[in-house]
Design an enzyme around this catalytic site. Structure first.
Site, mmCIF file in Angstrom:
data_model
loop_
_atom_site.group_PDB
_atom_site.id
_atom_site.type_symbol
_atom_site.label_atom_id
_atom_site.label_comp_id
_atom_site.label_asym_id
_atom_site.label_seq_id
_atom_site.Cartn_x
_atom_site.Cartn_y
_atom_site.Cartn_z
ATOM 1 N N GLU A 155 0.815 -1.213 0.000
ATOM 2 C CA GLU A 155 0.000 0.000 0.000
ATOM 3 C C GLU A 155 0.850 1.265 0.000
ATOM 4 O OE1 GLU A 155 -2.583 -0.234 3.344
ATOM 5 O OE2 GLU A 155 -3.763 -1.917 2.542
ATOM 6 N N ASP A 156 2.123 1.173 0.355
ATOM 7 C CA ASP A 156 3.000 2.340 0.339
ATOM 8 C C ASP A 156 3.324 2.725 -1.109
ATOM 9 O OD1 ASP A 156 4.880 4.155 1.936
ATOM 10 O OD2 ASP A 156 6.240 3.194 0.489
ATOM 11 N N HIS A 157 3.388 4.004 -1.394
ATOM 12 C CA HIS A 157 3.579 4.455 -2.776
ATOM 13 C C HIS A 157 4.963 4.084 -3.305
ATOM 14 C CE1 HIS A 157 5.259 7.683 -0.332
ATOM 15 N NE2 HIS A 157 5.935 8.099 -1.405
ATOM 16 N N ASN A 161 4.934 0.391 -3.950
ATOM 17 C CA ASN A 161 4.111 0.125 -5.132
ATOM 18 C C ASN A 161 4.912 0.346 -6.419
ATOM 19 O OD1 ASN A 161 1.566 -0.798 -4.298
ATOM 20 N ND2 ASN A 161 0.959 1.281 -3.683
#
Length: 580
Positions: free
Chosen positions: A559-561, A564
């Site tokens: 979920e972390d950018h 990702n």
């Protein structure tokens, strides 16, 4: 004044006389053919009239006019207070609250000639300014209220002279009214303060008993007034004393003397004989002991425990002899209360000793359950021969002196984690799954996890630093921390205050420092499979571990950018990089 009851009293030439309504109205002499239903309906009507009684200040411009305190239908005491006059056409009403947290507080409001109510001086000033009144000022309206004690004293000074003047005229009234009322109000009548006044009330009229009730109310004063609570039945208020009316009991008591003249005479004689003990019993049930006439104004509070003891003692005395019960509950209340206190103390000590014995017996039984079987047998034999107090002492002594083998204690209480064999060994490494070791490829994003993948502890520490913190701020502090604390063994023994000083450029430095110390300890001692099981590690740290330390990047949905971006880059280039 008629024989129907005391409706109002004249206070001389002091101005308009306030209306003082008695809480108990006298019933006129019924004819011989009076029926039972008529008496019941009359008593019910009297109760309803008294319940809805309200006293208001008359709107006359008299400087010496006395102001009554209004009694609301929901319950407010009525009294009088001597004040300056209010403007013509206006009414000043004072109500006192009887229930709730603000019981006893007075509410003052003025009623205009148009019927508008004003509860504060500011609203009154706004009204006068809006209507352009020039003759009236807000200072002409007094919103202050005298204390209840002052009101009572003024009422006493104004009314006692009139009461004594009319006492002689009412002494020739028939005794049937007094006896009828004493019979109907058997459960609720408050007695005089001494036995001599009680005998005087038998010979006098209904007005004499009302006068004695007013004197008693001055002795009770504000104590009873502030303890008023809304009862289930009907309640009439006389100067702050609640008197509960039970229609069923009143009708039942009245049914005996309305049938014939002969029965009426016998019931009246019986009422005279029973009035004194019944009055004393109702007074004790109200938990207020009124002392003799020499000590007027002093009251003795009776607690609920003492009240129960009084009831028990009255039952035993009444079964033994009626003379003894009347003597105990008559005018000598101080001696009775002192004897009752001593008896209450003795019973309280007995119950306390019994509770202590029961508690010690329970403790001894629980302790004996853990003893060896042979000790239990010896203890039970000694318990049969000893007294209850020595039984407890003997059981405790046996438990202290007798010893149990050390192996049994270790087997029962000590877990494997704290055993000596486990402590001698070194800290066992975490039993992780036999993951495939791999080297994550370098990406154009240059994540810090790509550098620390070889040491899972350092990688997880980096995720703690990067949690809700930008990389520009967190990564320089991370390298300083790893220089001072290079491994988990060093970090788990570090002082969190020193770590907190190092983390001050970042936010939540105290919380991060404690988290790092506890995480390092669990990293070495806890049996874990994924780092999310450890303290301070969430989804971000767990996903980083599975992507960079373990070859599980295909099963991860970060979920972390930043993760990702790296995860998408792996999926796009895994064939070129020959990743399985």
């Amino acid at each position: 004044m008629g024989t129907t009851g005391l409706e109002s009293l004249s206070l001389g030439d002091r101005g308009a006389a306030p209306t003082v309504t008695s809480s108990e109205r006298l019933v006129p002499d019924p004819p011989n053919d009076l029926r039972k239903e008529d008496v019941a309906m009359e008593l019910e009507r009297v109760g309803e009239d008294e319940e809805q009684m309200m006293i208001k200040r008359s709107s006359e411009c008299n400087p010496l006019l006395q102001e009554p305190i209004a009694s609301a239908q929901f319950g407010a005491t009525a009294g009088t207070e001597c004040r300056k006059s209010v403007p013509c056409g206006w009414e000043r009403v004072v109500k006192q609250r009887l229930f709730g947290k603000t019981a006893g507080r007075f509410d003052v409001y003025f009623i205009s000639p148009q019927g508008l109510k004003f509860r504060s001086k500011s609203s009154l000033a706004n009204y006068l300014h809006k209507n352009g009144e020039t003759s009236l000022k807000p200072e002409d309206f007094d919103f202050t209220v005298l204390s209840k004690r002052g009101i009572k004293s003024r009422y006493k000074d104004c009314s006692m002279a009139a009461l004594t003047s009319h006492l002689q005229n009412q002494s020739n009234n028939s005794n049937w009214n007094l006896r009828t009322r004493s019979k109907c109000k058997k459960d609720v009548f408050m007695p005089p303060s001494s036995s001599s006044e009680l005998q005087e009330s038998r010979g006098l009229s209904n007005f004499t008993s009302t006068h004695l009730l007013l004197k008693e109310d001055e002795g009770v004063d504000d104590v009873n007034f502030r303890k008023v609570r809304k009862p289930k039945g009907k309640v009439t208020i006389l100067k702050g004393i609640p008197i509960k009316k039970t229609k069923k009991g009143c009708r039942k008591s009245c049914s005996g003397f309305v049938q014939s003249d002969s029965k009426r005479e016998s019931v009246c004689n019986k009422a005279d004989a029973e009035s004194e003990p019944v009055a004393q019993k109702s007074q004790l049930d109200r938990t207020v002991c009124i002392s003799d006439a020499g000590a007027c104004g002093e009251t003795l509070s009776v607690t609920s425990e003492e009240n129960s003891l009084v009831k028990k003692k009255e039952r035993s005395l009444s079964s033994g002899s009626n003379f003894c019960s009347e003597q105990k509950t008559s005018g000598i209340i101080n001696k009775f209360c002192s004897a009752k206190d001593s008896e209450h103390n003795e019973k309280y000590e007995d119950t306390f000793l019994e509770s202590e014995e029961i508690g010690t017996k329970v403790e001894v039984v629980e302790r004996k359950e853990h003893l060896h079987t042979d000790i239990l047998k010896r203890g039970s034999e000694m318990d049969n021969n000893c007294s209850p107090t020595r039984k407890d002492f003997t059981g405790e002594k046996i438990f202290q002196e007798d010893t149990i083998p050390r192996t049994q204690i270790e087997r029962r209480k000590t877990s494997l984690y704290f055993s000596s064999k486990y402590n001698k060994e070194a800290l066992s490494p975490p039993r992780r799954k036999a993951f495939k070791k791999w080297t994550p490829p370098r990406s154009p994003f240059n994540l810090v996890q790509e550098t620390l993948f070889h040491d899972p502890w350092k990688l997880l520490i980096a995720t703690i630093f990067l949690n809700r913190t930008s990389g520009k701020m967190a990564i320089p502090v991370l390298w300083k921390f790893l220089e001072k604390y290079p491994s988990a063994e060093v970090a788990r023994t570090a002082d969190w205050r020193d770590v907190s000083e190092l983390l001050k450029p970042l936010g939540l430095y105290d919380l991060r420092a404690k988290t790092i110390v506890k995480f390092s300890d669990e990293y070495l001692t806890k049996q874990w499979k994924y780092p999310i099981e450890l303290h301070g590690i969430g989804k971000y740290g767990n996903d980083s571990y599975r992507i960079f330390c373990v070859n599980e990047w295909k099963q991860v949905h970060p979920e972390d950018h930043k993760l990702n971006k790296y995860h998408d880059w792996l999926w796009e280039n895994h064939e070129k990089l020959s990743l399985s």
